[in-house]
Design a protein around this motif. Structure first.
Motif, PDB file in Angstrom:
ATOM      1  N   LEU A  15       3.870   6.363  -4.640  1.00 30.94           N
ATOM      2  CA  LEU A  15       2.815   7.005  -3.857  1.00 30.94           C
ATOM      3  C   LEU A  15       3.313   8.315  -3.269  1.00 30.94           C
ATOM      4  CD1 LEU A  15       0.024   7.045  -2.509  1.00 30.94           C
ATOM      5  CD2 LEU A  15       0.978   5.675  -0.653  1.00 30.94           C
ATOM      6  N   GLN A  61      -5.316   5.562  -8.204  1.00 23.07           N
ATOM      7  CA  GLN A  61      -6.120   6.222  -7.181  1.00 23.07           C
ATOM      8  C   GLN A  61      -7.068   7.216  -7.845  1.00 23.07           C
ATOM      9  OE1 GLN A  61      -2.998   6.296  -3.446  1.00 23.07           O
ATOM     10  NE2 GLN A  61      -4.793   7.592  -3.387  1.00 23.07           N
ATOM     11  N   TRP A  80      -1.168  10.019 -10.044  1.00 26.65           N
ATOM     12  CA  TRP A  80      -2.252   9.289  -9.374  1.00 26.65           C
ATOM     13  C   TRP A  80      -2.846   8.238 -10.293  1.00 26.65           C
ATOM     14  CZ3 TRP A  80      -1.884   9.513  -4.545  1.00 26.65           C
ATOM     15  CH2 TRP A  80      -1.572  10.691  -3.862  1.00 26.65           C
ATOM     16  N   GLU A  94       0.837  -1.202   0.000  1.00 26.08           N
ATOM     17  CA  GLU A  94       0.000   0.000   0.000  1.00 26.08           C
ATOM     18  C   GLU A  94       0.872   1.252   0.000  1.00 26.08           C
ATOM     19  OE1 GLU A  94      -3.216   2.709   0.218  1.00 26.08           O
ATOM     20  OE2 GLU A  94      -2.973   0.673  -0.578  1.00 26.08           O
ATOM     21  N   PRO A 134      -6.230   0.000   1.076  1.00 21.85           N
ATOM     22  CA  PRO A 134      -6.111  -0.024  -0.383  1.00 21.85           C
ATOM     23  C   PRO A 134      -7.455   0.010  -1.101  1.00 21.85           C
ATOM     24  CG  PRO A 134      -5.522  -2.157   0.550  1.00 21.85           C
ATOM     25  CD  PRO A 134      -5.620  -1.195   1.693  1.00 21.85           C
ATOM     26  N   GLY A 181       2.206   2.144  -3.304  1.00 21.26           N
ATOM     27  CA  GLY A 181       1.244   2.473  -4.348  1.00 21.26           C
ATOM     28  C   GLY A 181       0.752   1.272  -5.122  1.00 21.26           C
ATOM     29  N   SER A 197      -8.150   3.547  -1.398  1.00 19.58           N
ATOM     30  CA  SER A 197      -7.280   4.119  -2.426  1.00 19.58           C
ATOM     31  C   SER A 197      -7.783   3.787  -3.819  1.00 19.58           C
ATOM     32  CB  SER A 197      -5.851   3.581  -2.260  1.00 19.58           C
ATOM     33  OG  SER A 197      -5.295   3.951  -1.022  1.00 19.58           O
ATOM     34  N   LEU A 198      -8.265   2.558  -4.010  1.00 24.03           N
ATOM     35  CA  LEU A 198      -8.727   2.118  -5.320  1.00 24.03           C
ATOM     36  C   LEU A 198     -10.106   2.654  -5.686  1.00 24.03           C
ATOM     37  CD1 LEU A 198      -7.563  -1.588  -5.005  1.00 24.03           C
ATOM     38  CD2 LEU A 198      -6.666   0.069  -6.647  1.00 24.03           C
ATOM     39  N   ARG A 203      -6.808  11.432  -8.317  1.00 19.27           N
ATOM     40  CA  ARG A 203      -6.657  11.864  -9.716  1.00 19.27           C
ATOM     41  C   ARG A 203      -7.753  12.846 -10.104  1.00 19.27           C
ATOM     42  NH1 ARG A 203      -8.411   8.741 -14.893  1.00 19.27           N
ATOM     43  NH2 ARG A 203      -7.540  10.085 -16.512  1.00 19.27           N
ATOM     44  N   HIS A 212      -1.785  -0.857  -4.802  1.00 19.40           N
ATOM     45  CA  HIS A 212      -2.993  -1.012  -3.987  1.00 19.40           C
ATOM     46  C   HIS A 212      -3.699  -2.345  -4.190  1.00 19.40           C
ATOM     47  CE1 HIS A 212      -2.209   3.116  -3.197  1.00 19.40           C
ATOM     48  NE2 HIS A 212      -2.555   3.525  -4.400  1.00 19.40           N
TER      49      HIS A 212
END
Length: 954
Positions: free
Chosen positions: A787, A823, A818, A603, A642, A606, A645-646, A827, A608
């Motif tokens: 990240l 992410q 991003w 994580e 994550p 980056g 994040s996703l 973004r 994820h």
């Protein structure tokens, strides 16, 4: 509501409240609400009544009385009518009815005089029913009305008939009839059963049953009743004994879930039992000593009844819903019913019964499943006051529990061994273990079960015995273990224990105990900014482990070294080496720590999707080995993070709720609440975000992973609320705490928020000073992995904006960063900024493309605040449709000139107008000159006055 006590706290009933509110909105109609005694029917209705009243509805409440089959006719309706007279008077009630009809209410309330006729007839009854319906409908014509009739399981026949009449015949005015009943009172021949079945078929009648609370909801109720966090283990005890019944939660809470049932509750629970035949009650007393559930064969053996006789005797209890058939045995409908029956035993009966159970099991262990034998024997011998056999059985039961990875149960059995130890003169010989060894096992069981408070006490007791015996190795191990648990409890003395553990044994000869103590010191010294100490301890630990060939110590040291020197720009070679060693060792617990670290690293790097998959597998493994509250809780955080994040927010929220329902330790709760709060904030639910911020702030250690994450939520929330000074106060805490472990990973996002807040702060001098400090802190941060690079690029773009520059290239670079790590929300926000920068530079096509991308992302995420911002940007940039024709605008003003005029009327300068509309100050000057000419006024002030006069300033 009724006269019984109700909780001031309502939890777990949001769906039911919504259904009631929907029913009122769609009235006329009726709602039938069932649930066992104490499940919260009255409390739900009180909340609904308050909300309905606040919305302008009037609520009338009556309750049925438990007076036997005859009962008091129309008792709830009499109560309703009496309350209505108190509210609006006799004349007020009479005014709602046809002339001369008022006397009909005398059948319900003497205040209305004498009934017109003493004749008993169906016609008089029908007139009364019509009169009550008319009264209620006339009331409902004035304002929506709710009629609540409680406890209809006790209702007399007349009350049931009138209730059925109203439910079937209310047809026009907004009148909602609500009736409650106890499902546990409805035996097979109860007269309410057919009525419920009949009314359920009526179109406007709905039926709803309240279920017991979940474990998480019980925790919320306990916290609400205590007005704070409960002591460790209290929620679990109360939940196990109450089984989610709110009334029982409250009663048990008064006694801390430990002592005997209150008499009033005991009487409530025994009421149904007392109505049964004597031989059935006697067998229930025997069954009560066997537990909430008991096998048929065991009950037959203890009671001395053959199969046919036992079935005959128990049938009335089953029909009365006191017992239920459960496979090849029986179960009390509720654990507290069994407890009430059991507590009704005389002391001699109690002892004798449990002795009979223990003897029966000793004679024939096959009467119960093998996994339950030793636990049951320990329970029965203990209850029969036979300490020797209770101790031996508890020791065997603890061993079974340990093999099954049931650590809480193991701890319970070992606690019994310790309790009985001094009552058995040859206890050590009986079980083949010394007292200090039992304490050690109990300490470990407590740690594995997440019972750290209990574990610290057990470790301290064991230390006293080890110190007295001069056993340095045992002392070192116990100090290390106590230090770990003290850390989890947020006690600062944890580091002293770990240092003492490492120093207790010499470096030569090497020992596994010293190697493990050094590894723990390395791991837990990091949160205190002691990276040098941590690194030295980890290296020495690894060297010792390899010298003595201790695989467990080697694994521990390698994992610690990975944590101390974590580099998100690197790979996972070190961790993969550890995993290979763990796989060869055949141990499963170290795999959980590997999963925690691997998902944490992925994580932070980056990656994820990989992080989520590793964490998901780890959660399943934690469940398999019985460590859901410890390693499993950390892995739940590492799964949810994550997913957030996703952009898989709904999935993340489900994971977070499940984890919070397990009542994890405080350090884990912080992360769970932060993540849930950030999703709420992104979706525009500021109240929900605020609700998560409170418990997230309950942090005992200023560790970047928890402390900075909490500050990230706090600063973002305060900024969204427009409380910029408070947002920057939260950011300042990050400025003042440099050098924490994993600093850069968790500091960068807070600094981004700080730069944005400085750009929006009206106090320009203070903003400039704060921005300078933020820049300095950022310059000291390393950048590891994609990240952190995305955060750095976002910070640079935000910094330029704070300095008054809209840098399209910088925001495009951030958006691309991003996008590379997947992410979507970050973004989308970068694209929104890029669109505004493009508009400011006159690049309308570029702005439109970025807005389109951002809108798609915001829509998928249901990120309402961002979507509104994008819509506003498009509107101000005239990118979302055709403006009104200039020919129809007053004084021939163009749409853009109208926008400029509105801003002039607000007192904005040309430069401020340029920033709002994404045009140059020079272009604004041209527009202002055109406006003055068209309005035929000499100054901006007169133009503003004209705009207000003509209504053009809105």
């Amino acid at each position: 509501m009724s006269a019984c006590s109700v909780s001031p706290v309502l939890v777990g009933r949001s769906t039911e409240l919504e259904r009631l509110q929907e029913a009122l909105a769609e009235a006329p109609g009726a709602m039938l609400i069932g649930g066992e005694a104490g499940v919260g029917k009255t409390r739900l209705l009180r909340e609904f009544a308050e909300r309905a009243g606040a919305g302008g509805a009037q609520v009338l409440v009556g309750g049925c009385l438990e007076l036997g089959a005859g009962g008091l006719p129309f008792a709830p309706f009499t109560a309703v009518l009496r309350a209505l007279v108190r509210r609006i008077g006799i004349d007020g009630v009479a005014g709602l009815l046809p002339r001369s009809a008022t006397a009909g209410l005398a059948r319900l309330l003497p205040e209305f005089g004498e009934p017109e006729s003493d004749t008993a007839s169906g016609e008089e009854r029908a007139r009364l029913f019509e009169l009550v319906l008319t009264l209620l409908e006339r009331l409902a014509e004035r304002a929506p009305t709710v009629l609540v009739i409680e406890d209809v399981h006790w209702a007399d026949r007349s009350t049931r008939d009138l209730l059925a009449f109203l439910a079937r015949n209310v047809s026009a005015a907004p009148l909602l009839v609500v009736a409650t009943y106890r499902t546990d009172e409805l035996h097979r021949t109860h007269p309410l059963r057919p009525l419920l079945a009949e009314l359920t078929r009526v179109e406007r009648v709905r039926r709803m049953e309240l279920t017991r609370l979940s474990r998480g909801e019980v925790g919320e109720l306990v916290r609400g009743l205590l007005e704070g966090e409960p002591p460790a283990g209290l929620v679990e005890r109360v939940y196990e004994r109450s089984e989610g019944n709110p009334l029982f939660v409250e009663a048990l809470l008064a006694d801390d879930g430990e002592r005997a049932l209150p008499e009033s509750l005991r009487d409530l629970l025994l009421a149904a039992v007392q109505k049964l035949p004597e031989e059935t009650r006697e067998t229930l007393r025997v069954a009560s000593a066997g537990g909430t559930r008991i096998e048929h064969a065991l009950l037959a053996a203890v009671s001395g009844l053959d199969d046919a006789a036992l079935a005959r005797v128990l049938r009335p209890a089953v029909e009365a819903n006191v017992l239920v058939v459960d496979g090849d045995g029986y179960a009390f409908r509720h654990a507290l019913i069994r407890e009430a029956v059991h507590d009704d035993l005389l002391p001699g009966e109690h002892t004798q019964l449990h002795a009979r159970y223990a003897e029966a099991l000793e004679r024939d262990p096959a009467l119960v499943p093998s996994g339950r034998l030793w636990v049951l024997l320990s329970h029965h011998w203990y209850s029969a006051h036979e300490p020797t056999w209770a101790l031996v059985s508890a020791w065997r039961a603890a061993n079974d529990a340990r093999k099954a990875a049931a650590y809480a149960e193991q701890l319970a059995m070992l606690s019994r061994v310790l309790e009985l130890w001094y009552k058995v003169p040859d206890a050590a010989a009986r079980i083949g273990a010394r007292h200090v060894e039992v304490l050690e096992q109990a300490t470990l069981a407590a740690e594995l079960a997440g019972e750290h408070e209990r574990g610290v006490k057990l470790a301290t007791a064991a230390l006293r015995e080890a110190e007295a015996a001069g056993d340095d190795a045992r002392c070192a191990a116990l100090l290390e273990q106590r230090g770990r648990m003290s850390y989890e409890l947020g006690r600062p003395e944890y580091i002293d224990d770990l240092r003492a553990a490492a120093a207790r044994l010499p470096a030569d000869p090497p020992s596994a105990v010293r190697a493990r103590a050094l590894a723990s010191l390395a791991h837990y010294a990091r949160p205190r900014n002691n990276d040098g100490e941590a690194l030295a301890a980890a290296r020495e630990s690894l060297a010792l482990a390899r010298r003595i060939g201790d695989t467990a110590a080697e694994i521990n040291a390698l994992l610690t070294l990975f944590c101390v020197g974590i580099d998100y720009s690197g790979g996972l070679a070190e961790l993969e080496e550890v995993e290979r060693i763990v796989q060869r060792s055949g141990e499963r617990h170290p795999l959980l720590r590997v999963a925690v670290l691997r998902s944490h690293f992925l994580e932070g790097a980056g990656r994820h999707a990989e992080a989520a998959e590793v964490a998901r597998q780890g959660v399943e493994l934690a469940r398999e080995v019985g460590l859901s509250r410890t390693h499993g809780a950390w892995l739940s955080v590492n799964l949810a993070e994550p997913l957030v994040s996703l952009g898989r927010w709904d999935e993340a929220l489900s994971c977070l709720k499940q984890a919070l329902d397990q009542d994890p330790m405080a350090v884990v709760r912080t992360s769970l609440h932060v993540l849930a709060g950030e999703v709420a904030l992104a979706r525009g639910d500021l109240a929900e975000a605020e609700a998560h911020l409170g418990p997230a702030g309950d942090i005992k250690w200023r560790e970047a992973q928890d402390y900075f994450a909490m500050l990230r939520l706090e600063s973002a929330l305060r900024l969204a609320q427009g409380r910029i000074g408070e947002a920057l106060a939260a950011v300042e805490n990050v400025l003042e705490c440099p050098g924490l472990s994993d600093d850069a990973r968790y500091a960068w996002p807070v600094l981004v928020i700080g730069a944005r807040a400085c750009g929006e702060w009206s106090d320009r001098a203070a903003a400039a000073a704060m921005l300078e400090r933020i820049e300095k802190r950022a310059a000291e941060l390393a950048v590891q992995g994609p990240l952190q690079e995305a955060h750095r690029l976002t910070f640079e773009a935000q910094l330029a904006r704070a300095h008054g520059r809209r840098d399209l290239a910088a925001w495009d670079a951030a958006a691309a960063a991003w996008e590379r790590i997947g992410q979507p929300f970050a973004r989308a926000r970068a694209l929104a900024e890029a669109a505004e920068a493009a508009l400011a530079g006159g690049e309308r096509d570029l702005a439109a493309r970025r807005l389109q991308e951002a809108e798609a992302l915001a829509g998928r995420l249901r990120a309402a605040p961002l979507a509104r911002r994008l819509e506003e940007t498009a509107r101000r940039g005239r990118l979302n449709g055709t403006a009104p024709s200039a020919a129809r605008s007053p004084y021939g003003l163009t749409p853009r000139e109208l926008e400029v005029l509105r801003l002039v009327a607000q007192g904005r300068t040309n430069r401020e107008i340029a920033e709002v509309l994404f045009i140059s100050a020079k272009t604004v000057s041209v527009h202002v000159s055109n406006i003055l000419a068209k309005l035929q006024v000499p100054t901006r002030g007169e133009a503003a006055a004209t705009a207000h006069r003509l209504g053009l300033a809105d």
